[in-house]
Motif scaffolding. Sequence first.
Motif, PDB file in Angstrom:
ATOM      1  N   ARG A  44      -5.031 -12.712  93.630  1.00 54.96           N
ATOM      2  CA  ARG A  44      -5.330 -14.097  93.239  1.00 54.96           C
ATOM      3  C   ARG A  44      -6.645 -14.589  93.839  1.00 54.96           C
ATOM      4  N   LYS A  94       6.473 -18.428  84.150  1.00 54.18           N
ATOM      5  CA  LYS A  94       5.196 -17.960  83.574  1.00 54.18           C
ATOM      6  C   LYS A  94       5.469 -17.128  82.340  1.00 54.18           C
ATOM      7  N   ARG A 113      -4.062 -28.416  88.824  1.00 60.14           N
ATOM      8  CA  ARG A 113      -3.935 -29.865  88.678  1.00 60.14           C
ATOM      9  C   ARG A 113      -4.615 -30.617  89.823  1.00 60.14           C
ATOM     10  N   TYR A 173       6.250 -27.540  86.531  1.00 64.14           N
ATOM     11  CA  TYR A 173       5.871 -26.195  86.076  1.00 64.14           C
ATOM     12  C   TYR A 173       6.862 -25.230  86.712  1.00 64.14           C
ATOM     13  N   THR A 210       6.558 -18.189  93.387  1.00 69.89           N
ATOM     14  CA  THR A 210       6.185 -17.085  92.500  1.00 69.89           C
ATOM     15  C   THR A 210       7.384 -16.189  92.204  1.00 69.89           C
ATOM     16  N   SER A 250      -3.401 -20.168  91.942  1.00 70.58           N
ATOM     17  CA  SER A 250      -2.011 -20.628  92.014  1.00 70.58           C
ATOM     18  C   SER A 250      -1.856 -21.643  90.896  1.00 70.58           C
ATOM     19  N   GLY A 251      -0.785 -21.534  90.100  1.00 69.35           N
ATOM     20  CA  GLY A 251      -0.651 -22.379  88.922  1.00 69.35           C
ATOM     21  C   GLY A 251      -0.869 -23.850  89.231  1.00 69.35           C
ATOM     22  N   SER A 252      -0.114 -24.369  90.204  1.00 64.87           N
ATOM     23  CA  SER A 252      -0.167 -25.803  90.481  1.00 64.87           C
ATOM     24  C   SER A 252      -1.550 -26.249  90.980  1.00 64.87           C
TER      25      SER A 252
HETATM   26  C1  DP6 Z   1       8.019 -26.263  92.037  1.00 58.50           C
HETATM   27  O1  DP6 Z   1       1.931 -23.135  91.750  1.00 58.50           O
HETATM   28  O2  DP6 Z   1       3.214 -22.509  93.822  1.00 58.50           O
HETATM   29  O3  DP6 Z   1       5.871 -26.860  92.834  1.00 58.50           O
HETATM   30  O4  DP6 Z   1       1.657 -20.257  90.168  1.00 58.50           O
HETATM   31  O5  DP6 Z   1       3.150 -18.661  91.356  1.00 58.50           O
HETATM   32  O6  DP6 Z   1       1.345 -19.866  92.622  1.00 58.50           O
HETATM   33  P1  DP6 Z   1       2.330 -19.912  91.453  1.00 58.50           P
HETATM   34  O7  DP6 Z   1       3.370 -21.060  91.780  1.00 58.50           O
HETATM   35  P2  DP6 Z   1       3.141 -22.527  92.337  1.00 58.50           P
HETATM   36  O8  DP6 Z   1       4.451 -23.236  91.755  1.00 58.50           O
HETATM   37  C2  DP6 Z   1       4.702 -24.594  91.907  1.00 58.50           C
HETATM   38  C3  DP6 Z   1       6.052 -24.931  91.411  1.00 58.50           C
HETATM   39  C4  DP6 Z   1       6.538 -26.327  91.725  1.00 58.50           C
HETATM   40  C5  DP6 Z   1       6.382 -27.232  90.504  1.00 58.50           C
HETATM   41  C6  DP6 Z   1       4.994 -27.739  90.188  1.00 58.50           C
HETATM   42  O9  DP6 Z   1       4.152 -27.897  91.093  1.00 58.50           O
HETATM   43  O10 DP6 Z   1       4.768 -28.008  88.992  1.00 58.50           O
END
Ligand code: DP6
Length: 418
Positions: free
Chosen positions: A80, A28, A168, A25, A219, A163-165
């Motif tokens: 957040r 955004k 999962r 990921y 971010t 937080s995006g990750s």
């Molecule tokens: C490189 O989830 O830390 O680990 O959504 O802004 O909190 P925010 O970012 P975050 O980004 C993780 C990016 C990564 C790739 C991944 O885990 O997919």
Amino acid sequence: MGATEPQWVLMATGRSPTNIAVIKYWGKRDEALILPVNDSISVTLDPDHLSATTTVAASPAFPSDRMWLNGKEISLSGGRFQSCLREIRKRARDVDNEKKGIKIKKEDWEKLHVHIASYNNFPTAAGLASSAAGLACLVFTLGKLMNVNEDYGELSSICRQGSGSACRSIYGGFVKWCMGKNDDGSDSMAVQLVNESHWDDLVIIIAVVSSKQKETSSTGGMRDTVETSPLLQYRAQTVVPSRILKMEDAIKNRDFESFARLTCADSNQFHAVCLDTSPPIFYMNDTSHRIISLVEKWNHSEGTPQVAYTFDAGPNAVLIARNRKTATLLLQRLLYTFPPQENDLDSYMLGDKSILSDAGLQSIADVEALPAPPEMKAPNQKFKGDVSYFICSRPGAGPKVLTDEGHALIDSATGLAK
Ligand code: DP6
């Protein structure tokens, strides 16, 4: 607590794993809702080795929401945290705890404040996606405390807003975050592809790489990439969609060769997109590059991949070996090139330490006696001190409630972090 206030504190404690993406990921399409520009796939790591434990407590005696991370009070004012608290509170239901004689009505949750204490069982400073485990644990445990009945997909989309990750980390095994199409984010959530027992031969070795450099946050880094990298469009629209399908097949069929090729290629493309950002972002360092070339040379000499590597927003290497035997051969190679600085092997390997004896490495003398790997061209090159330590783990399970009160991080008498 005030003498006139009701004297109860209701608590719940949970534990959530961290995860490492094998299709990344990065970027955004909506900053506030945390909606990504592409799907991603991750493997959940065994919570015994890498996880967050969180206790949440509610009491009419608490005048405000408060949070402690690893024993230190931190601010909860960030948008957040506030989104996660708001979304969970919205879904809170009646609680009737007969054992403690506590009854809370659905509508009371709006007025009740919470205390949150969280702890990571791995060094936060190591830069190992501690926010993914932490936010997932916060949402999961608050959900338990407030008797939230939502399914895991819904919970994952709340984690996503922390937080995006983190979205999962709500499942074990292999997990896909579907980017979704809707503007309100309602279809941007994670699904489990297979559980942790589906591919339990895999062994994951993390090299925590020494680094003095202050890294660009994920971010901020991904914001700059979205604004400036022409390569990101191509990655998100063309490369990732086809890789996601291939990766799902590789996982389903336990096809290590495809899995490893896709994982390495996607990590490298993520770092290429970082380099394509203006100003460029460098997450990997010389040690990271050395680990890549060690693995690439070995994989090449074997004719088929033995190990996959992947790197997030920092220099640490996550190495996924096809089985335990391969993991021991990998460890011999790693320790040959990166011997420990201190004369102490025990503190150089965290997590599943038994991998050391499986690799025949019981003492420093065993490490010193390691022969140069046959595929190495400059066998005398050693880099003592460039790796701080290793962690050995495996695919693991999703979040769970810890019912034993001994695990609680909040004192039920004072309502404060222990
Ligand atoms: C490189 O989830 O830390 O680990 O959504 O802004 O909190 P925010 O970012 P975050 O980004 C993780 C990016 C990564 C790739 C991944 O885990 O997919």
